[in-house]
Design an enzyme around this catalytic site. Structure first.
Site, mmCIF file in Angstrom:
data_model
loop_
_atom_site.group_PDB
_atom_site.id
_atom_site.type_symbol
_atom_site.label_atom_id
_atom_site.label_comp_id
_atom_site.label_asym_id
_atom_site.label_seq_id
_atom_site.Cartn_x
_atom_site.Cartn_y
_atom_site.Cartn_z
ATOM 1 N N GLY A 58 25.231 40.995 48.932
ATOM 2 C CA GLY A 58 25.740 41.847 47.860
ATOM 3 C C GLY A 58 24.753 41.919 46.720
ATOM 4 O O GLY A 58 23.808 41.147 46.639
ATOM 5 N N GLY A 106 24.488 42.596 42.375
ATOM 6 C CA GLY A 106 25.247 42.650 41.129
ATOM 7 C C GLY A 106 24.309 42.971 39.996
ATOM 8 O O GLY A 106 23.125 43.240 40.214
ATOM 9 N N GLY A 121 21.193 40.586 39.954
ATOM 10 C CA GLY A 121 20.249 40.474 41.065
ATOM 11 C C GLY A 121 20.992 40.570 42.394
ATOM 12 O O GLY A 121 21.966 41.313 42.493
ATOM 13 N N VAL A 127 22.457 38.683 46.264
ATOM 14 C CA VAL A 127 22.857 37.475 46.975
ATOM 15 C C VAL A 127 22.523 37.633 48.452
ATOM 16 O O VAL A 127 22.845 38.653 49.067
ATOM 17 C CB VAL A 127 24.375 37.207 46.830
ATOM 18 C CG1 VAL A 127 24.744 35.908 47.513
ATOM 19 C CG2 VAL A 127 24.771 37.160 45.368
ATOM 20 N N ASP A 145 35.337 36.448 33.696
ATOM 21 C CA ASP A 145 35.183 37.566 34.629
ATOM 22 C C ASP A 145 36.004 37.355 35.903
ATOM 23 O O ASP A 145 35.484 37.388 37.009
ATOM 24 C CB ASP A 145 33.690 37.749 34.949
ATOM 25 C CG ASP A 145 33.372 39.181 35.391
ATOM 26 O OD1 ASP A 145 34.281 40.042 35.291
ATOM 27 O OD2 ASP A 145 32.248 39.427 35.840
#
Ligand SMILES: *[C@@H]1O[C@H](CO)[C@@H](O)[C@H](O)[C@H]1NC(C)=O
Ligand SMILES: *[C@@H]1O[C@H](CO)[C@@H](O)[C@H](O)[C@H]1NC(C)=O
Ligand SMILES: *[C@@H]1O[C@H](CO)[C@@H](O)[C@H](O)[C@H]1NC(C)=O
Ligand SMILES: *[C@@H]1O[C@H](CO)[C@@H](O)[C@H](O)[C@H]1NC(C)=O
Ligand SMILES: *[C@@H]1O[C@H](CO)[C@@H](O)[C@H](O)[C@H]1NC(C)=O
Ligand SMILES: *[C@@H]1O[C@H](CO)[C@@H](O)[C@H](O)[C@H]1NC(C)=O
Ligand SMILES: *[C@@H]1O[C@H](CO)[C@@H](O)[C@H](O)[C@H]1NC(C)=O
Length: 798
Positions: free
Chosen positions: A506, A508, A511, A513, A622
């Protein structure tokens, strides 16, 4: 339900399942119930049935019975031997009653899987254990807490190889532990504490590769602790306390990385503490008290960040108390009493914010009692008696409640009269003069040192830059914390196939993953930060700081990091089931009501820990489905601490500019930039509604006037919960419809309490967790007819 079970039940002739567990039924069990020839499962557990058990004598009458749950009642008399004729029985649970007399031989019951008779008043020999070797499916065997006497027959090694739990604590068992025990290759728990076992711990124990729990404490075991014990690479709890074990603590114990709790106290161990032991980074409790251990306390102890209790009392340990012990930030219990420690009490003890017991009595400690100890807000027990301390006893903070008993027999302590020591005369004037010098040192010296350090760092950085340029590849790594694994850039490149697209999990704002595999085969998630963004660098630092200081079952685990000037990555535990987001919104994935509830509880537990489980609180900031990750067992782990905030003691809110995610952020977050644990509660409330409505707060169907929250509020008002619940969770034709509807309704109501606009009126995470647990207990009780109660309810070793 309360009352007596009528004889009438016998008339229900075609019943297959009869379950009334966890009610308040009393009186005797009507024998007519066993007259129901079709009965397959009978669960009368957790009631108040009493009297003796009368079974019909004609075998044919309960021919088909497969499960018999009678545990947690007040049944007495003998266990009727006619049960041994119910040859289809797979479950026989008789624990927590008052059965007495002999245990019949159950060898006939070849299909038996669970057999529990713990906590009765059964006597006689342990011969029945031999008969159980014919039960080839046996998984659970608990006989703890009966005055049985007898020995563990050697044939115990011939018990089923599927046996997972064998509990025989507190049974007056004598003799040795048979070597054959090593054959029980599926064993997870071996619980033999508080018996009178003699002889050695058999070396064959090393063959129990699955073993997680070993309780042999409170026996008369002797000889050396066999190094074979270090072969138990899954062992979490090792209890060998209260025996007559001699010789050294095996050096290799430090290699059993899974260890969490070690009790070796009250033996005759006479080595030093192997330095290896301090490598057990996940250790929570270490008790080596009442032995003959010698040597010094290593400064490596600082790496035990999760350590909650350390008892080294009554040994022959010497030297200084290392000041690095102050880095064991999770310690609540620390006893070093009755040793030969000398030197002064390190002021760093004042850093262990959660400390509640500190016993340093009966050593040779000298010098002052550090003022920093006043900071220990939770300190309840404090003892420095029988040392050579001097100077003023602090009076503030936690010291207000301590009495003279904490300070008896020292060299020259002085202070308040309540401590029954002389006043500290004349010190003031002398001190104020000294203070001036001290003040001078305090301000000028640090500035001077600071300048030197700054210059040194600057030069080092310059040199490193040059070196890196020359290598022109980010090849070296600087481990951030000693408690982490050192992982090199090269290892990460190999493990992620050069950060290939195929390994991308993924992206974000910070950066990307990647999925990776380390050189030892461990699957990990590698979070690589984009260093062009200043925000990402800050995010990296925050995550490092937070994840390295806290640890919880429901938080993503940080395994290590790789960082240098041009590359920063965090190596995290790999969550094979991906994010909650995926499970909520992708086709081919679905979660039922209970699964969702479990995940909701996991997340709530993580937040409860972050907010309340520590002396400082952490606000995640979050909370959303994307940041909830599921491991292979579908246990949820809260991740992504990139914008989290650490709160110092006493702080309750901070102002911030970093924003959470639209739709989840609390109102006070946007309007005032005010961050507090209550903001997480709000986001959690949204998450809860989202999980059970299957609708995102940002869904097109919602607008200013009618958001997700309003929609749920309206449904609750109109008693129309089933109309807004996520598809697939509630079906009218479901036999448990009403129980499930009530459950969803309670969850929504709870969600509303998390979403109160005024942040001070919201409930907190402790209350939320408690409410969710109640909701879960209720729905589980009313939708499942049987529970494997034994493993969860009986406290270990009983
Ligand atoms: C059980 O059933 C038999 C007939 O099937 C009957 O004779 C007997 O009285 C019943 N026993 C009880 C305790 O109800
Ligand atoms: C078990 O069944 C056998 C017949 O199969 C019978 O002879 C015996 O008495 C029964 N035992 C008990 C304890 O009911
Ligand atoms: C257990 O049984 C013995 C006799 O076998 C009796 O003396 C004792 O009172 C019983 N204990 C309990 C707690 O019922
Ligand atoms: C265990 O079973 C094997 C094979 O059935 C048998 O030879 C051995 O004697 C048994 N051991 C014990 C201690 O009963
Ligand atoms: C520990 O005790 C054993 C006897 O129990 C003795 O042989 C050994 O020398 C002792 N070791 C140390 C380091 O004192
Ligand atoms: C002192 O004891 C009282 C009563 O047990 C307790 O309420 C209070 O919190 C204690 N004070 C400190 C500083 O521990
Ligand atoms: C501290 O330890 C000493 C020596 O063991 C003991 O006499 C004293 O009562 C202890 N103080 C407290 C507060 O328990």
């Amino acid at each position: 339900m309360a009352g007596e079970l009528q004889q009438v039940v016998g008339n229900l002739v075609v019943l297959e399942i009869f379950s009334v567990f966890n009610n308040s039924l009393f009186g005797s069990i009507p024998s007519s119930i066993f007259n129901i020839s079709t009965l397959k499962s009978l669960d009368l557990s957790s009631n108040q049935f009493s009297g003796s058990l009368h079974l019909p004598w004609k075998l044919s009458l309960f021919n088909d019975l497969e499960e018999l749950y009678l545990h947690t009642n007040q049944l007495s008399g003998e266990i009727p031997s006619s049960i041994t004729n119910a040859s289809k029985l797979t479950v026989l649970e008789l624990s927590y009653n008052s059965f007495s007399g002999f245990v019949p031989n159950f060898g006939n019951l070849r299909l038996l899987r669970w057999f529990t008779i713990s906590k009765n008043n059964l006597t006689g020999s342990t011969n029945f254990l031999s008969s159980l070797t014919d039960c080839r499916n046996l998984e659970l065997l608990t006989i703890s807490g009966n005055p049985l006497h007898g020995i563990l027959p050697p044939s115990i090694g011939n018990l089923s190889s599927s046996l997972e739990s064998f509990w025989a604590a507190d049974c007056n068992i004598t003799g040795v532990i048979p070597h054959g025990i090593g054959n029980l290759s599926s064993l997870l728990d071996l619980v033999l504490d508080r018996n009178q076992l003699t002889g050695f711990i058999p070396p064959t124990i090393g063959k129990l590769k699955q073993l997680q729990v070993l309780y042999l404490n409170g026996n008369k075991l002797q000889g050396y602790i066999s190094p074979n014990i270090c072969e138990l690479s899954n062992m979490g709890n090792l209890y060998l306390a209260d025996n007559i074990l001699t010789g050294p603590i095996p050096e290799c114990l430090g290699e059993v990385k899974s260890l969490r709790i070690i009790y070796l106290g009250s033996n005759k161990l006479n080595s030093t503490i192997p330095s290896n032991l301090w490598n057990l980074k996940d250790l929570i409790y270490l008790d080596l008290s009442f032995n003959y251990l010698s040597g010094q306390l290593s400064s490596q102890i600082a790496s035990l960040k999760a350590l909650n209790g350390l008892d080294l009392s009554s040994n022959q340990l010497s030297g200084n108390i290392t000041s690095s012990i102050g880095s064991c930030q999770s310690l609540e219990f620390l006893s070093l009493s009755i040793n030969k420690f000398e030197g002064s009490i390190p002021p760093s003890l004042g850093n262990m914010r959660g400390l509640s017991t500190l016993d340093l009595s009966s050593n040779n400690l000298s010098g002052l009692i550090p003022k920093s100890l006043e900071n220990l807000r939770f300190l309840q027990y404090f003892n420095v008696s029988y040392n050579k301390l001097e100077g003023e006893i602090p009076t503030d903070g936690s010291f207000v409640n301590f009495t003279a008993q904490s300070f008896v027999n020292n060299f020259a302590l002085c202070g308040a009269t309540k401590y029954r020591v002389p006043h500290c005369v004349d010190k003031k004037t002398r001190r104020s003069r000294r203070k001036n010098v001290v003040r001078l040192m305090k301000y000028i010296l640090p500035t001077f040192i600071f300048v030197i350090i700054l210059a040194t760092v600057f030069i080092l950085v310059l040199m490193r830059r040059r070196k890196l340029k020359r290598l022109s590849a980010p090849a070296d790594d600087i481990p951030l914390g000693i408690s982490w694994r050192r992982i090199s850039y090269i290892e990460l490149v190999r493990g992620t196939c050069g950060f290939s697209e195929a390994n991308l999990l993924g992206k974000g704002s910070f950066g990307s993953v990647f999925k990776g595999t380390l050189s030892d085969g461990l699957n990990v998630a590698v979070k690589v930060f984009n260093l062009e963004l200043e925000r990402a660098v800050r995010s990296f630092d925050t995550e490092c700081e937070i994840l390295s200081t806290i640890r919880h079952r429901n938080l993503v685990r940080i395994l290590g990091c790789c960082t240098n000037i041009e590359f920063k990555a965090l190596i995290l535990g790999y969550m094979s089931n991906g994010s909650l987001e995926k499970w909520l919104y992708s086709e081919n994935y679905c979660l039922d009501l209970i699964q969702r509830l479990k995940i909701a509880i996991d997340v709530a537990l993580a937040l409860e820990y972050l907010h309340h489980g520590h002396t400082f609180s952490v606000v995640h900031c979050d909370i959303k489905p994307n940041n909830v990750l599921l491991d292979e067992d579908m246990t949820a782990h809260l991740g992504d601490f990139g914008i989290a905030k650490l709160f110092g003691e006493g702080e309750t809110t901070v102002q911030t500019k970093t924003l959470g995610t639209i739709g989840y952020a609390a109102p006070e977050y946007g309007s005032e930039g005010k961050v507090s644990p209550n903001g997480d509660v709000y986001s959690y409330g949204i998450l809860l509604l989202e999980m059970f409505t299957g609708k995102k707060p940002t869904d097109d169907m919602f607008n200013e006037e009618m958001g997700l929250k309003d929609c749920v509020h309206e449904a609750l008002q109109e008693n129309a919960v089933s109309e807004i619940v996520a598809p697939g969770l509630l079906a009218r034709e479901d036999q448990y419809f009403s129980a499930k509807e009530e459950c969803v309704s309670s969850i929504f109501s709870l969600g509303m309490k998390c979403l109160v606009i005024s942040c001070d009126e919201r409930i907190n995470m402790m209350q939320t967790v408690a409410a969710l647990q109640r909701i879960k207990a209720k729905v589980v009780a009313s939708t499942t007819r049987r529970q494997r109660y034994a493993l969860s309810n009986i406290t270990r070793g009983q």
